[in-house]
Design an enzyme around this catalytic site. Structure first.
Site, PDB file in Angstrom:
ATOM      1  N   GLU A 156     -22.525 113.727  83.963  1.00 19.51           N
ATOM      2  CA  GLU A 156     -22.552 113.180  82.632  1.00 19.51           C
ATOM      3  C   GLU A 156     -21.718 114.444  81.750  1.00 19.51           C
ATOM      4  OE1 GLU A 156     -22.978 110.741  81.607  1.00 19.51           O
ATOM      5  OE2 GLU A 156     -23.703 109.225  82.993  1.00 19.51           O
ATOM      6  N   CYS A 192     -26.356 116.839  73.946  1.00 12.35           N
ATOM      7  CA  CYS A 192     -24.839 116.361  74.501  1.00 12.35           C
ATOM      8  C   CYS A 192     -24.138 115.162  73.525  1.00 12.35           C
ATOM      9  CB  CYS A 192     -24.860 116.262  76.219  1.00 12.35           C
ATOM     10  SG  CYS A 192     -25.627 114.732  76.507  1.00 12.35           S
TER      11      CYS A 192
END
Length: 535
Positions: free
Chosen positions: A224, A258
């Site tokens: 991720e 993010c």
């Protein structure tokens, strides 16, 4: 001032890491984690341990990130607790064998099915920006799947790492789950071990290192990673909604998200209105500014403070809002900058902070071109505009996920699968996807003894058996040599019956159906068997 005491950060001794991993592997091989009762017990204990330590977690998140209490519960503490409740309510259903779909009759006699099995002992490497959610989230999935494992929290959020260690050690089976704290040295030692899977959240640079190391032992990874995520605001978008929602995308956790938009491309016609609405929303959210507000976080440490500040200093853009920084607090205000070049530092680099570069574009097509040239596979994509415009953007720009007319809403739904694509990662988790990512889908069949006569065709000698085998196994195409679909009897019967309606159509349907069936019977008789379109 909080009275909660947080233990000083302490790295795990490197020479004990191998023994910790071996202990977890031994527990898995002993089959102790496979029963659903064991998994549910571990998850329930983890739930209450998080709840019992919520005050310590709030304080730790404040110390690490200056995170507001509201955000600590919203995206960290309650997030993990809700995830556990959702998983425990659905785990029994997820664990059940699945019947294999679309099986021919002969194969269905073998009871083809998919069995859900845990991968083994896994490693979770967490991130600093959401240190609780991005560490415990994958761990919850691993426990649900029946895996054992080791959690390595980010040392960049040291206070939260120590509270998580306390929670795991006090609530979970110490022979099956462990926390290893530390930095590069400890992480490197962990990567020397053989894992059933490695789950990493963080930068693409470190993700590349982990993927290379995992490849040495053919270890699967779930990565991720971050992303230079574009937002695109067309001239037909609502400037007020776009401004408020994209501003929220940068104020949450001081932009250390993010999946937050990295830059905003906006059609020139609407730019002045958008800027005006940004100023209005900013005044509403922070009447006295962000610095004195308890609702605005800080940059995680001095190194990241200077990284973000350098991006701002190197930019050739014009500051429209914000710009204040204070190194003593690792404080950077939400800063809106109008840039004129798609190669500006604030466009090509991932800010991972409260910077909002605006780039005026001539058209939606121009924005799509830039989005695909700056970063071909961002983690998130945020189009604002009409349905036709947003559909065009979604169709022509690839991303891990997308929120239409909003900022990373898709990333805020705990039960919606979340993951990147290409440079922004591989694999997905959250909700059922967390269970799936640590589960092996094992295909199985069981062949009963009475079928031996039916199976004789597969055994040598093969003479005279091929034609018989192909009669039962060969699938007839429903298309011709030009790639066109052949519409057989089933299609025309369905078409005629769909006419329905009044009595005339009903009578017609019956007569046509009779004719088609008669035609089929004749073909059956002529060919000496079942026609192709009925096989």
């Amino acid at each position: 001032m909080s009275t909660v005491k947080i233990a000083p950060f302490e790295a795990t001794p490197v020479d004990g890491i191998k023994a910790t991993v071996n202990l977890c592997e031994t527990a898995f091989r002993a089959q102790k984690t496979k029963p659903i009762s064991y998994r549910l017990t571990q998850l329930r204990k983890l739930y209450w341990a998080i709840d019992d330590n919520k005050d310590a977690l709030v304080e730790a998140l404040r110390l690490d990130l200056g995170k507001p209490t509201f955000e600590s519960f919203l995206s960290e503490i309650d997030w993990c607790k809700n995830d556990i409740v959702f998983v425990t309510k659905n785990l029994n259903k997820w664990m059940k064998d699945e019947s294999a779909p679309d099986m021919p009759l002969t194969n269905s006699l073998l009871n083809p099915r998919i069995r859900k099995e845990p991968l083994g002992t896994i490693l979770v490497i967490g991130a600093y920006n959401f240190p609780l959610q991005l560490s415990f989230g994958p761990l919850i999935g691993a426990i649900a799947a029946g895996c054992t494992g080791v959690l390595k929290p980010s040392e960049v959020s040291p206070a939260t790492a120590m509270v998580m260690k306390k929670i795991v050690e006090e609530s979970l089976d110490s022979t099956a789950y462990a926390v290893v704290n530390g930095g590069i040295t400890e992480t490197s030692a962990l990567l020397e071990e053989k894992w059933a899977k490695i789950f990493y959240t963080g930068s693409a640079n470190v993700g590349t290192i982990i993927a290379k190391k995992a490849a040495e032992t053919l270890t699967p990874v779930c990565l991720e990673l971050g992303g230079r995520n574009p937002a695109i605001v067309t001239k037909h978008a609502d400037p007020r909604l776009a401004a408020r929602r994209l501003l929220w995308g940068k104020l949450h956790n001081a932009g250390q998200v993010c999946v937050s938009q990295n830059y905003i491309m906006i059609e020139k016609d609407i730019l002045p209105l958008f800027i005006e609405q940004l100023k209005i929303a900013m005044k509403e959210f922070y009447p006295n500014g962000t610095k004195s507000s308890p609702d605005y976080a800080r940059i995680v440490n001095n190194r990241h403070f200077h990284r973000i500040k350098k991006m701002l200093d190197d930019s050739r853009g014009k500051i429209l809002m914000g710009g204040e920084v204070d190194e003593s607090q690792n404080y950077i205000d939400i800063t809106v900058v109008q840039v004129n070049d798609e190669k500006d530092s604030m466009i090509v680099d991932e800010s991972f902070g409260p910077l909002m570069p605006l780039l005026a574009v001539d058209s939606v097509e121009d924005a799509i071109r830039i989005a695909n040239s700056v970063h071909s596979t961002p983690l998130g994509l945020y189009p604002f505009g009409t349905k036709a415009e947003t559909s065009k953007i979604l169709n022509e720009v690839t991303s891990g996920g997308a929120s239409v007319n909003d900022a990373f809403f898709h990333g805020s739904i705990p039960t919606l699968a979340f993951g990147g694509v290409g440079d922004s990662g591989q694999g997905a988790y959250r909700g059922k996807a967390s269970f799936d990512t640590f589960t092996h889908r094992r295909s199985m069949t069981t062949t009963p003894g009475w079928m031996e006569g039916l199976l004789a065709v597969r055994y040598p000698p093969y003479a005279g058996k091929l034609a018989k085998f192909r009669q039962t196994a060969e699938l007839k195409p429903n298309f011709d040599r030009s790639g066109n679909e052949i519409k057989g009897l089933g299609y025309w019967v369905g078409f005629v019956l769909s006419l329905g309606g009044d009595s005339t159509k009903s009578v017609l349907s019956r007569w046509v159906l009779f004719a088609l069936v008669a035609f089929g019977v004749k073909k059956y008789s002529d060919a000496g068997g079942l026609p192709n379109y009925l096989r």
